[in-house]
Write a protein that holds these residues in place. Sequence first.
Motif, PDB file in Angstrom:
ATOM      1  N   ASP A   1     -43.311  27.025  77.282  1.00 43.26           N
ATOM      2  CA  ASP A   1     -42.631  28.283  77.746  1.00 43.26           C
ATOM      3  C   ASP A   1     -41.048  28.085  77.988  1.00 43.26           C
ATOM      4  O   ASP A   1     -40.276  28.859  78.207  1.00 43.26           O
ATOM      5  CB  ASP A   1     -43.087  28.561  79.381  1.00 43.26           C
ATOM      6  CG  ASP A   1     -44.487  28.922  79.508  1.00 43.26           C
ATOM      7  OD1 ASP A   1     -44.914  29.578  78.373  1.00 43.26           O
ATOM      8  OD2 ASP A   1     -45.175  28.607  80.525  1.00 43.26           O
ATOM      9  N   LEU A   2     -40.663  27.040  77.312  1.00 43.08           N
ATOM     10  CA  LEU A   2     -39.122  26.849  77.272  1.00 43.08           C
ATOM     11  C   LEU A   2     -38.334  27.909  76.549  1.00 43.08           C
ATOM     12  O   LEU A   2     -37.141  27.978  76.364  1.00 43.08           O
ATOM     13  CB  LEU A   2     -38.624  25.280  76.800  1.00 43.08           C
ATOM     14  CG  LEU A   2     -39.390  24.214  77.838  1.00 43.08           C
ATOM     15  CD1 LEU A   2     -38.790  22.920  77.453  1.00 43.08           C
ATOM     16  CD2 LEU A   2     -38.613  24.530  79.150  1.00 43.08           C
TER      17      LEU A   2
ATOM     18  N   ASN B   1     -26.285  36.525  85.747  1.00 42.19           N
ATOM     19  CA  ASN B   1     -25.606  35.390  85.449  1.00 42.19           C
ATOM     20  C   ASN B   1     -26.084  34.055  85.727  1.00 42.19           C
ATOM     21  O   ASN B   1     -25.336  33.378  86.334  1.00 42.19           O
ATOM     22  CB  ASN B   1     -24.158  35.799  85.997  1.00 42.19           C
ATOM     23  CG  ASN B   1     -22.824  34.890  85.332  1.00 42.19           C
ATOM     24  OD1 ASN B   1     -23.004  34.660  83.967  1.00 42.19           O
ATOM     25  ND2 ASN B   1     -21.782  34.576  86.033  1.00 42.19           N
ATOM     26  N   VAL B   2     -27.416  33.827  85.732  1.00 37.60           N
ATOM     27  CA  VAL B   2     -27.676  32.771  86.280  1.00 37.60           C
ATOM     28  C   VAL B   2     -27.550  31.460  85.084  1.00 37.60           C
ATOM     29  O   VAL B   2     -27.607  31.820  83.815  1.00 37.60           O
ATOM     30  CB  VAL B   2     -29.412  32.824  86.297  1.00 37.60           C
ATOM     31  CG1 VAL B   2     -29.910  31.370  86.403  1.00 37.60           C
ATOM     32  CG2 VAL B   2     -29.848  33.566  87.215  1.00 37.60           C
TER      33      VAL B   2
ATOM     34  N   PRO C   1     -27.148  31.085  77.873  1.00 38.76           N
ATOM     35  CA  PRO C   1     -26.435  29.841  78.613  1.00 38.76           C
ATOM     36  C   PRO C   1     -26.963  29.334  79.817  1.00 38.76           C
ATOM     37  O   PRO C   1     -26.014  29.400  80.757  1.00 38.76           O
ATOM     38  CB  PRO C   1     -25.019  30.519  78.836  1.00 38.76           C
ATOM     39  CG  PRO C   1     -25.367  32.122  79.260  1.00 38.76           C
ATOM     40  CD  PRO C   1     -26.812  32.368  78.251  1.00 38.76           C
ATOM     41  N   ILE C   2     -28.020  28.656  79.828  1.00 41.54           N
ATOM     42  CA  ILE C   2     -28.811  28.162  80.836  1.00 41.54           C
ATOM     43  C   ILE C   2     -28.864  26.592  80.631  1.00 41.54           C
ATOM     44  O   ILE C   2     -29.255  26.154  79.548  1.00 41.54           O
ATOM     45  CB  ILE C   2     -30.261  28.968  81.256  1.00 41.54           C
ATOM     46  CG1 ILE C   2     -29.750  30.193  81.784  1.00 41.54           C
ATOM     47  CG2 ILE C   2     -30.891  28.020  82.018  1.00 41.54           C
ATOM     48  CD1 ILE C   2     -30.997  31.198  81.968  1.00 41.54           C
ATOM     49  N   THR C   3     -28.702  26.029  81.723  1.00 45.02           N
ATOM     50  CA  THR C   3     -28.954  24.508  81.747  1.00 45.02           C
ATOM     51  C   THR C   3     -30.278  24.473  82.870  1.00 45.02           C
ATOM     52  O   THR C   3     -30.081  24.690  83.837  1.00 45.02           O
ATOM     53  CB  THR C   3     -27.834  23.534  82.256  1.00 45.02           C
ATOM     54  OG1 THR C   3     -26.684  24.013  81.426  1.00 45.02           O
ATOM     55  CG2 THR C   3     -27.917  22.229  82.285  1.00 45.02           C
ATOM     56  N   LEU C   4     -31.089  23.344  82.213  1.00 45.15           N
ATOM     57  CA  LEU C   4     -32.232  23.015  83.074  1.00 45.15           C
ATOM     58  C   LEU C   4     -31.900  21.694  83.808  1.00 45.15           C
ATOM     59  O   LEU C   4     -31.434  20.489  83.352  1.00 45.15           O
ATOM     60  CB  LEU C   4     -33.612  22.789  82.075  1.00 45.15           C
ATOM     61  CG  LEU C   4     -33.927  23.766  81.387  1.00 45.15           C
ATOM     62  CD1 LEU C   4     -35.416  23.507  80.770  1.00 45.15           C
ATOM     63  CD2 LEU C   4     -34.299  25.198  82.158  1.00 45.15           C
ATOM     64  N   VAL C   5     -32.040  22.150  85.047  1.00 47.51           N
ATOM     65  CA  VAL C   5     -31.887  20.842  86.203  1.00 47.51           C
ATOM     66  C   VAL C   5     -32.916  20.326  86.673  1.00 47.51           C
ATOM     67  O   VAL C   5     -34.203  20.644  86.706  1.00 47.51           O
ATOM     68  CB  VAL C   5     -30.886  20.997  87.435  1.00 47.51           C
ATOM     69  CG1 VAL C   5     -29.515  21.721  86.541  1.00 47.51           C
ATOM     70  CG2 VAL C   5     -31.466  22.167  87.920  1.00 47.51           C
TER      71      VAL C   5
END
Length: 283
Positions: A107-108, A95-96, A115-119
Amino acid sequence: MQQTLISGLSSIADDYDAILCDVWGVLHDGLTAHEGVADALARFRENGPVVLITNAPRPSHPVVAQLKSFGIPETTFDSVVSSGDVVRKFLAEKNVRTVYHIGPTRDLPLYENLPITLVEDPADADAIMCAGLRDDDTESAEDYRAELAGIVPLDKPFICANPDIVVERGGRLVYCAGALGQLYDQLGGTVLQFGKPHDRIYEAAIAEVKRLKPDATRILAVGDGLPTDVTGANRQGLDVLFITDGIHAEELGEPGHPDLDKVAARLAAEELTATHFATRLVW
């Protein structure tokens, strides 16, 4: 253990029900396909399934597209299991939701439909994703020492999506995520490793073989990397076809003409075994 030098896959194909075949280094050098590999895979498929197993930190579909661009069509293999596939499953299971990404934009796709957001700040991330160097044409792991040293105290899960230290690209070696993972470990951090030689990717690849051929028991692993392909196959109890004209070519004699004593000595030094070896994968 006595290794057998073979001239082509045809001499041992009947001994195996399926193949787990490495991609980069065996099928191509990052720029072009090696001559004869597509034919060798297609011919083996008359015996049983060919599952490609790769440390690419991306889902399978970009890997398939790249192979097609090199002239290796989907008709030459049955399935692809990538390190990226295994990482994506892990991200979903854990659940990351936020990730600090280290690696190139290519590699994106690793996060596609998740459901992942890059910070931009690793302190804001649920996990650190090490997919590779941002510019592997010019950088080495040392360029990341200060950045990684700053991440270690955060005690975030540090995921190495590609354990390869180096790969061959057009005749030269370039650094991969594994080199950064190695440095992170040296700096006192804990690395979660995915891909060869670790169990998760083999479990997924062998499950694919069993899906395609439930009674398959004689599985041959083909690869050119001692710390990844050969180590992983040894841990799984699989026979190995070691391709000598890969990342270790210069250590093993003249490319195309491996020194058999050097091959045996290199394997012995790593406490590894290879059932067979060949300069390249051909039929």
